[in-house]
Design a protein around this motif. Structure first.
Motif, short mmCIF file in Angstrom:
data_model
loop_
_atom_site.label_atom_id
_atom_site.label_comp_id
_atom_site.label_asym_id
_atom_site.label_seq_id
_atom_site.Cartn_x
_atom_site.Cartn_y
_atom_site.Cartn_z
N GLN A 145 0.84 -1.20 0.00
CA GLN A 145 0.00 0.00 0.00
C GLN A 145 0.87 1.24 0.00
O GLN A 145 2.02 1.20 0.43
N ASP A 146 0.25 2.30 -0.49
CA ASP A 146 0.94 3.59 -0.56
C ASP A 146 1.49 3.95 0.82
O ASP A 146 0.78 3.87 1.82
N GLY A 147 2.75 4.30 0.86
CA GLY A 147 3.36 4.73 2.11
C GLY A 147 4.00 3.61 2.91
O GLY A 147 4.64 3.86 3.92
N ASP A 148 3.80 2.36 2.46
CA ASP A 148 4.41 1.23 3.16
C ASP A 148 5.94 1.33 3.16
O ASP A 148 6.55 1.75 2.19
N CYS A 149 6.48 0.92 4.27
CA CYS A 149 7.93 0.82 4.38
C CYS A 149 8.34 -0.58 3.94
O CYS A 149 7.85 -1.56 4.49
N VAL A 150 9.20 -0.66 2.98
CA VAL A 150 9.62 -1.98 2.52
C VAL A 150 11.14 -2.04 2.42
O VAL A 150 11.83 -1.04 2.60
N LYS A 151 11.61 -3.25 2.15
CA LYS A 151 13.05 -3.41 1.90
C LYS A 151 13.22 -3.90 0.48
O LYS A 151 12.45 -4.74 0.01
N ILE A 152 14.20 -3.35 -0.21
CA ILE A 152 14.50 -3.91 -1.51
C ILE A 152 15.82 -4.68 -1.41
O ILE A 152 16.72 -4.31 -0.65
N VAL A 153 15.87 -5.77 -2.15
CA VAL A 153 17.04 -6.65 -2.12
C VAL A 153 17.63 -6.72 -3.51
O VAL A 153 16.90 -6.91 -4.48
N PHE A 154 18.91 -6.58 -3.60
CA PHE A 154 19.58 -6.83 -4.89
C PHE A 154 20.94 -7.44 -4.64
O PHE A 154 21.57 -7.23 -3.62
N ARG A 155 21.36 -8.24 -5.61
CA ARG A 155 22.62 -8.96 -5.49
C ARG A 155 23.77 -8.07 -5.95
O ARG A 155 23.58 -7.19 -6.78
N PRO A 156 24.97 -8.33 -5.47
CA PRO A 156 26.12 -7.53 -5.90
C PRO A 156 26.27 -7.51 -7.42
O PRO A 156 26.66 -6.49 -7.99
N GLN A 199 27.03 4.55 11.09
CA GLN A 199 25.62 4.80 10.88
C GLN A 199 25.24 4.95 9.42
O GLN A 199 24.12 5.29 9.09
N THR A 200 26.18 4.73 8.55
CA THR A 200 25.86 4.85 7.14
C THR A 200 25.77 3.46 6.53
O THR A 200 26.17 2.48 7.13
N LYS A 201 25.21 3.42 5.34
CA LYS A 201 24.95 2.13 4.73
C LYS A 201 25.98 1.87 3.63
O LYS A 201 26.24 2.73 2.79
N ALA A 202 26.54 0.68 3.67
CA ALA A 202 27.46 0.29 2.61
C ALA A 202 26.80 -0.81 1.79
O ALA A 202 26.03 -1.59 2.32
N ILE A 203 27.08 -0.84 0.52
CA ILE A 203 26.60 -1.96 -0.29
C ILE A 203 27.79 -2.59 -1.00
O ILE A 203 28.86 -2.00 -1.11
N ILE A 204 27.58 -3.80 -1.44
CA ILE A 204 28.65 -4.53 -2.13
C ILE A 204 28.25 -4.67 -3.59
O ILE A 204 27.10 -4.95 -3.92
N ALA A 205 29.21 -4.43 -4.45
CA ALA A 205 28.98 -4.60 -5.88
C ALA A 205 30.08 -5.48 -6.44
O ALA A 205 31.19 -5.49 -5.91
N THR A 206 29.76 -6.26 -7.45
CA THR A 206 30.83 -6.99 -8.14
C THR A 206 30.79 -6.63 -9.61
O THR A 206 29.73 -6.35 -10.17
N ARG A 207 31.96 -6.63 -10.21
CA ARG A 207 32.04 -6.36 -11.64
C ARG A 207 32.87 -7.45 -12.28
O ARG A 207 33.96 -7.79 -11.79
N PRO A 208 32.39 -8.04 -13.38
CA PRO A 208 33.19 -9.04 -14.06
C PRO A 208 34.46 -8.42 -14.64
O PRO A 208 34.51 -7.22 -14.88
N LYS A 209 35.45 -9.25 -14.85
CA LYS A 209 36.77 -8.82 -15.33
C LYS A 209 36.72 -7.83 -16.50
O LYS A 209 37.35 -6.77 -16.43
N PRO A 210 36.01 -8.17 -17.61
CA PRO A 210 36.06 -7.25 -18.78
C PRO A 210 35.58 -5.85 -18.42
O PRO A 210 36.21 -4.86 -18.83
N GLU A 211 34.50 -5.80 -17.62
CA GLU A 211 33.96 -4.49 -17.27
C GLU A 211 34.92 -3.73 -16.37
O GLU A 211 35.14 -2.53 -16.53
N ALA A 212 35.53 -4.46 -15.45
CA ALA A 212 36.49 -3.84 -14.54
C ALA A 212 37.66 -3.27 -15.31
O ALA A 212 38.22 -2.23 -14.97
N ALA A 213 38.04 -3.96 -16.39
CA ALA A 213 39.17 -3.51 -17.19
C ALA A 213 38.79 -2.29 -18.02
O ALA A 213 39.60 -1.38 -18.24
N LYS A 214 37.53 -2.26 -18.48
CA LYS A 214 37.08 -1.17 -19.35
C LYS A 214 36.98 0.13 -18.56
O LYS A 214 37.50 1.17 -19.00
N THR A 215 36.30 0.11 -17.44
CA THR A 215 36.14 1.31 -16.63
C THR A 215 36.90 1.11 -15.32
O THR A 215 36.42 0.44 -14.42
#
Lengths: 270, 409
Positions: free
Chosen positions: B298-309, B371-387
């Motif tokens: 419902q409108d205004g609900d507090c939820v959590k979103i989940v995503f993988r690295p 008190q701050t939020k950290a997230i984890i990200a992963t990047r495959p090799k080719p992408e890591a090399a490109k940027t």
């Protein structure tokens, strides 16, 4: 441990001292049995051994020890199974009680049996005119059972304790009944413990003196076991007769000890 | 459990559109009747409840994995099915027959114990033939079955050996063959790879999977290893404190976790607070459009979103590749090289409000790190090399897909 290269004087000295200390304590007494027993020639020795009373004493010792062993191994197996599989109030008290007979002086054990089964004993007085238990071979078996009571149990129980429950559970899920599981799975793992427990019990029972002399009545040719025979003949001054049986008993215990010592690997083979 | 894939999004201001994730492999057209089921199982040890209302079915030939941490009750479920433990309430049904009251030996289940529980004084072939010997089958039949099974598990040359002379993997194959000999209704595996090193584990896992395909016996595995669960299971039940958190295909539970526990138990997961608005989600100051089930949200609900690295896309500017939706800005706190990919820890910048109160998760210069939020990200090799990215770089964080967890009741 050697800290200096070259000849270390401590090594032969310590070994020599060990052997020297054991000489009067163990080696010489044993050796003298054989020296005296055979000093009058082997034919004398053989004649002493073949005396009817001597043969009877040896046979009686073997027979009574055998039945005591059979009973104590079966009992030890059962007691070990119950006490390692079930946890209940009073379990430790039972374990201590089973182990107690080894700590009791054998003369006390024999005396206790007399007080129970003897003609005026707690139970014996009701049996007396009809059944006599004391001063028979049965009394010797009872005494043997008492003094060797915890030996087989003591060897078998640790094996039960360390045996993985999952073996028996696996057998059950495969479809075996309790009896099949015991026969095919549990018992084979206990083979070594049963054999060594039986040998220990038998060896101890054959040599039993203190309790036997009280309950058997020491009647030559009727209730006289081999150790009692040695004692009786020695008292009568028939050293050769006593010595011949002593040699047989000594050799017999060597034999059992060697089996236990050298067959350990075979008994525990996987 | 609801999931989306973001199709296109150029920037925060750009219109974001979300479409459902691609459909997962279709379930079998005709679901066969359950080979094994448990219904309303519960178990107590004294006053402690270890299982609560556990129900599931295992179809013919299916592999179900019970996944959970130690103490989650998974072993107890297995032991109840095997008949080694009595349930407090509930039923165990094998091929339509209620076996709850039957002792283990009459159930015809095959248990592969963690320690394999091979009989140490029997050779390999005696072990395998045990089930038939105690069933008093004919010698010829026993010999033939044992030969077949030895061939199946490829242990012909080891038939005369004792278990102690075999490697862990070989012992396990003997254990499986021993249960297959009497044609079990269901196979139960109790952490079968627990005692092995990683390499052997992975190898055996594949072997057993292939073997199970061949013999087509319904199987239940228990494990605490999420990778193992995802690879082995046709379906996976995630257990937590004696109840099933989620039961689904590996695809479902990994991509659409139903609860926070499932999300975090199955590998690394980033979790952020979000607020439901009529046609979008508010994640900090970012707006992510989403079509949500009005029944659940419902409108205004507090939820959590989940995503993988691996769902995180990073960009040094606001130009994001198609299919990624911006959720925040962050600076890079740590970069770790982990072989096949690069792992980054990102500290999110403070922004917007969170569920009516100012979010403690986002970073300002005054906010303590904790008190701050950290997230984890992963990047495959080719992408890591490109940027190439470096510690301290400021980046835009976007996600290609995420799941919204239902609001807490």
């Amino acid at each position: 441990m050697r800290h200096v290269r070259g000849f270390d004087v401590v090594r032969p000295l310590s070994i020599g001292m060990l052997v020297f200390m054991m000489l009067p304590l163990v080696f010489l007494p044993l050796a003298s049995i054989f020296i005296f027993g055979t000093s009058n020639g082997l034919d004398k020795f053989w004649a002493a051994l073949m005396a009817p009373e001597a043969v009877f004493a040896l046979k009686l010792s073997m027979a009574t020890s055998f039945w005591a062993t059979v009973f104590n191994v079966l009992f030890g197996l059962f007691a070990a199974y119950v006490l390692s599989r079930h946890n209940f109030w009073g379990r430790n008290a039972l374990i201590v009680t089973i182990s107690l007979p080894t700590a009791i002086p054998t003369a006390v054990a024999g005396f206790a049996l007399l007080l129970l089964w003897g003609p005026y004993g707690t139970l014996g007085r009701f049996l007396t005119p009809h059944v006599e238990i004391m001063f028979t071979a049965l009394a010797i078996i009872l005494a043997n059972i008492f003094v060797t009571f915890p030996l087989a149990f003591g060897v078998i129980k640790p094996v039960f304790d360390t045996m993985s429950r999952s073996l028996e559970e696996a057998s059950a899920t495969i479809g075996a009944t309790r009896w099949q599981t015991f026969w095919h799975v549990t018992l084979p793992s206990l083979r070594g413990a049963i054999v060594s427990g039986a040998l220990l019990t038998f060896a101890r029972a054959v040599g039993e003196f203190g309790s036997t002399i009280l309950v058997s009545g020491n009647l030559a040719g009727r209730t006289q076991t081999a150790p009692l025979y040695i004692f009786a003949k020695f008292n009568e001054g028939q050293i050769e007769a006593a010595n011949a049986i002593a040699i047989v008993l000594a050799l017999f215990s060597f034999l059992i000890f060697s089996v236990l010592f050298f067959a350990r690997d075979w008994l525990d083979v996987d | 459990m609801i999931g989306w894939t973001l199709t296109e999004s150029e920037s925060v201001k750009a219109k974001e559109q979300l479409i459902p994730r691609p459909a997962e492999p279709a379930p079998l057209a005709d679901p066969s009747p359950a080979a094994a089921s448990v219904v309303g199982l519960s178990k107590r040890f004294g006053k402690t409840s270890v299982l609560e209302n556990i129900s599931f079915d295992v179809a013919e030939g299916e592999v179900l994995v019970l996944l959970g941490a130690s103490g989650s009750g998974k072993t107890t479920i297995l032991r109840i099915i095997a008949g080694l433990e009595m349930p407090y309430t509930g039923k165990v049904i094998l091929h339509g027959k209620d076996v709850t009251e039957l002792p283990a030996r009459e159930r015809g289940v095959g248990v592969i114990f963690q320690s394999y529980a091979l009989f140490p004084k029997m050779t390999v072939e005696k072990n395998i033939g045990y089930g038939l010997r105690i069933r008093k089958r004919k010698r010829k039949e026993i010999r033939e079955t044992v030969n077949e099974l030895l061939a199946l598990v490829q242990l012909e040359e080891h038939r005369k050996k004792y278990p102690s002379q075999l490697s862990g993997g070989q012992q396990q194959r003997v254990a499986i063959a021993r249960t297959l000999a009497y044609k079990p209704e269901v196979l139960l595996f109790d952490e079968p790879f627990g005692a092995l090193d990683t390499q052997t584990r992975v190898h055996l896992r594949r072997e057993i999977k292939a073997l199970l395909r061949k013999v087509n016996v319904p199987s239940i595995f228990i494990t605490h290893d999420q990778e193992e669960a995802l690879e082995l299971g046709d379906r996976v039940a995630v257990l937590y404190q004696g109840h099933i958190e989620q039961l689904g295909t590996p695809f479902e539970i990994y991509n659409h976790p139903a609860t926070e526990y499932v999300a975090t138990f199955l590998g690394a997961a980033n979790i952020l607070d979000a607020t439901i608005r009529k046609d979008h989600l508010e994640v900090g100051s970012a707006r992510v459009s989403a079509i949500l089930d009005p029944q659940t949200f419902q409108d205004g609900d507090c939820v959590k979103i989940v995503f993988r690295p691996e769902d995180v896309v990073l960009s040094k500017n606001d130009f994001l590749r198609a299919g990624a939706a911006k959720i925040a800005a962050a600076h890079i706190e740590e970069i770790t090289f982990v072989g096949a990919y690069e792992r980054l820890r990102l500290r999110l910048e403070r922004g917007g409000e969170d569920c009516g109160h100012e979010s403690p998760y986002y970073l300002t210069t005054e906010t303590p790190e904790s008190q701050t939020k950290a997230i984890i990200a992963t990047r495959p090799k080719p992408e890591a090399a490109k940027t190439k990215l470096q510690i301290g770089d400021r980046v835009v964080v976007a996600v290609t897909s995420f799941t919204v967890l239902p609001p807490a009741k």
